[in-house]
Design a protein around this motif. Structure first.
Motif, PDB file in Angstrom:
ATOM      1  N   UNK A 196      98.797 -32.728  34.119  1.00 18.47           N
ATOM      2  CA  UNK A 196      98.162 -33.051  35.389  1.00 18.47           C
ATOM      3  C   UNK A 196      97.386 -34.351  35.203  1.00 18.47           C
ATOM      4  N   UNK A 197      97.710 -35.344  35.976  1.00 14.72           N
ATOM      5  CA  UNK A 197      97.137 -36.657  35.729  1.00 14.72           C
ATOM      6  C   UNK A 197      96.111 -37.107  36.766  1.00 14.72           C
ATOM      7  N   UNK A 198      96.184 -36.602  37.986  1.00 15.58           N
ATOM      8  CA  UNK A 198      95.206 -37.007  38.992  1.00 15.58           C
ATOM      9  C   UNK A 198      93.927 -36.203  38.825  1.00 15.58           C
ATOM     10  N   UNK A 199      92.765 -36.846  38.788  1.00 17.69           N
ATOM     11  CA  UNK A 199      91.500 -36.119  38.611  1.00 17.69           C
ATOM     12  C   UNK A 199      91.178 -35.249  39.820  1.00 17.69           C
ATOM     13  N   UNK A 200      90.288 -34.299  39.595  1.00 19.01           N
ATOM     14  CA  UNK A 200      89.891 -33.373  40.663  1.00 19.01           C
ATOM     15  C   UNK A 200      89.300 -34.111  41.854  1.00 19.01           C
ATOM     16  N   UNK A 201      88.497 -35.141  41.607  1.00 17.00           N
ATOM     17  CA  UNK A 201      87.899 -35.883  42.714  1.00 17.00           C
ATOM     18  C   UNK A 201      88.966 -36.457  43.625  1.00 17.00           C
ATOM     19  N   UNK A 202      90.034 -37.001  43.051  1.00 14.03           N
ATOM     20  CA  UNK A 202      91.113 -37.590  43.842  1.00 14.03           C
ATOM     21  C   UNK A 202      91.807 -36.518  44.672  1.00 14.03           C
ATOM     22  N   UNK A 203      92.143 -35.408  44.043  1.00 17.05           N
ATOM     23  CA  UNK A 203      92.825 -34.327  44.764  1.00 17.05           C
ATOM     24  C   UNK A 203      91.957 -33.787  45.891  1.00 17.05           C
ATOM     25  N   UNK A 273      92.406 -46.059  51.015  1.00 14.68           N
ATOM     26  CA  UNK A 273      92.399 -44.846  50.202  1.00 14.68           C
ATOM     27  C   UNK A 273      91.332 -44.922  49.118  1.00 14.68           C
ATOM     28  N   UNK A 274      91.228 -46.087  48.480  1.00 15.81           N
ATOM     29  CA  UNK A 274      90.225 -46.255  47.430  1.00 15.81           C
ATOM     30  C   UNK A 274      88.819 -46.107  47.995  1.00 15.81           C
ATOM     31  N   UNK A 275      88.596 -46.673  49.183  1.00 15.13           N
ATOM     32  CA  UNK A 275      87.275 -46.577  49.806  1.00 15.13           C
ATOM     33  C   UNK A 275      86.934 -45.129  50.150  1.00 15.13           C
ATOM     34  N   UNK A 276      87.931 -44.364  50.622  1.00 15.24           N
ATOM     35  CA  UNK A 276      87.690 -42.959  50.950  1.00 15.24           C
ATOM     36  C   UNK A 276      87.354 -42.153  49.692  1.00 15.24           C
ATOM     37  N   UNK A 277      88.116 -42.354  48.628  1.00  9.30           N
ATOM     38  CA  UNK A 277      87.843 -41.621  47.389  1.00  9.30           C
ATOM     39  C   UNK A 277      86.466 -41.986  46.848  1.00  9.30           C
ATOM     40  N   UNK A 278      86.122 -43.272  46.908  1.00 11.30           N
ATOM     41  CA  UNK A 278      84.797 -43.697  46.443  1.00 11.30           C
ATOM     42  C   UNK A 278      83.696 -43.073  47.296  1.00 11.30           C
TER      43      UNK A 278
END
Length: 303
Positions: A196-203, A273-278
């Motif tokens: 599993x490569x995507x971190x929990x925050x991203x998911x 997408x990057x702004x939303x995750x941040x």
């Protein structure tokens, strides 16, 4: 068992996302290492649930003081009281849905909507159908415009910067795709280290954002989306004790910033997408700060 590449993995490499993930991880680890957590973790979890519920309801227009939420027992009368009651039910039950979430996310979403809307709602526990519209995500702002004498058109308008919700058929199809993606991640979790490569925050950010953009239910979409984010953070091991109320951070950052970040997610661009995750990362760190303050108060004997 699926070992295919995680489709969310590329999001973890967007500009600013690795830093957001690392900052969240450090903040969460510090909170879990607090000495109060050794003896009173259950109390911290309970307080985090209460504060998170209060903040989630505030984002849906029911901005009650924390002590009022703590004191009240009747949440059946009035729109704001029902919103607060729904948020409290979600906070209380979210952690009990983990095993089902890993195998049937859609079943959990139906349950979350039942908790948010109450079992007496006519459309409870099911996605909206053709011809049904989704309620406004930020009703407090609609109420404010009405107070100023501006009539709100019907059906409710999409928040500024966000597209109108997709049709019921498109929303259902995208929900199915999301469920398949999440189930594949659950399978991949058992495939060994590095699977599993995507971190929990991203998911968590993707689940939250997708539900907010789709607005799959006729009501309660904000409450459901934030509860689903909480479940992901628990299920993926970033916040297994549910002591980091991201909802508190979202409320502190404000609805205008929330809307703007959601518009970035809806755009589908790398920058958006990057702004939303941040944004989700900042909210989570503020939730950590809230629970750290609770731990400090407990340590001083104030709670």
């Amino acid at each position: 068992m699926s070992t295919a590449a995680d489709p969310l993995a590329p999001l973890a490499d967007l500009p600013g996302v690795p830093e957001a993930v690392a900052e969240v991880r450090r903040a969460v680890d510090r909170l879990y290492g607090h000495r109060v957590m050794r003896r009173r973790a259950a109390e911290v979890t309970s307080e985090a649930a209460l504060r998170g519920a209060r903040a989630s309801a505030a984002l849906d227009g029911a901005d009650w003081p924390l002590e009022e939420v703590r004191r009240r027992t009747d949440f059946g009368t009035g729109a704001e009281a029902r919103t607060v009651g729904g948020a409290l039910r979600l906070a209380a039950d979210a952690g009990q849905l983990l095993s089902v979430w890993r195998t049937s996310p859609l079943q959990v979403l139906a349950r979350l909507h039942l908790l948010a809307a109450g079992d007496d709602a006519p459309d409870v526990g099911r996605p909206r159908r053709a011809g049904e519209s989704a309620a406004e995500l930020f009703p407090a702002e609609v109420a404010a415009s009405e107070t100023l004498g501006e009539a709100a058109p019907a059906p409710f308008p999409a928040p500024a910067g966000l597209p109108a919700p997709p049709s019921a058929a498109e929303a259902a199809a995208r929900l199915d795709q999301l469920a398949v993606l999440l189930a594949a991640r659950a399978d991949r979790a058992g495939a060994g280290p590095g699977a599993r490569t995507a971190p929990a925050l991203v998911t968590a950010a993707v689940v939250h954002g997708e539900l907010m953009v789709l607005r799959p239910f006729t009501s309660g979409n904000g409450l459901v989306a934030r509860a689903a984010q909480r479940i992901v953070l628990i299920a993926e091991g970033l916040d297994p004790k549910a002591i980091c109320p991201a909802e508190v951070g979202l409320a502190e950052l404000g609805t205008e910033a929330y809307r703007a970040a959601l518009a970035g997610y809806a755009s589908g661009t790398a920058e958006g997408m990057a702004a939303w995750i941040a944004h989700c990362g900042r909210a989570l760190r503020l939730g950590v700060r809230e629970s750290t303050a609770v731990c400090e108060a407990m340590q001083r004997g104030m709670v």
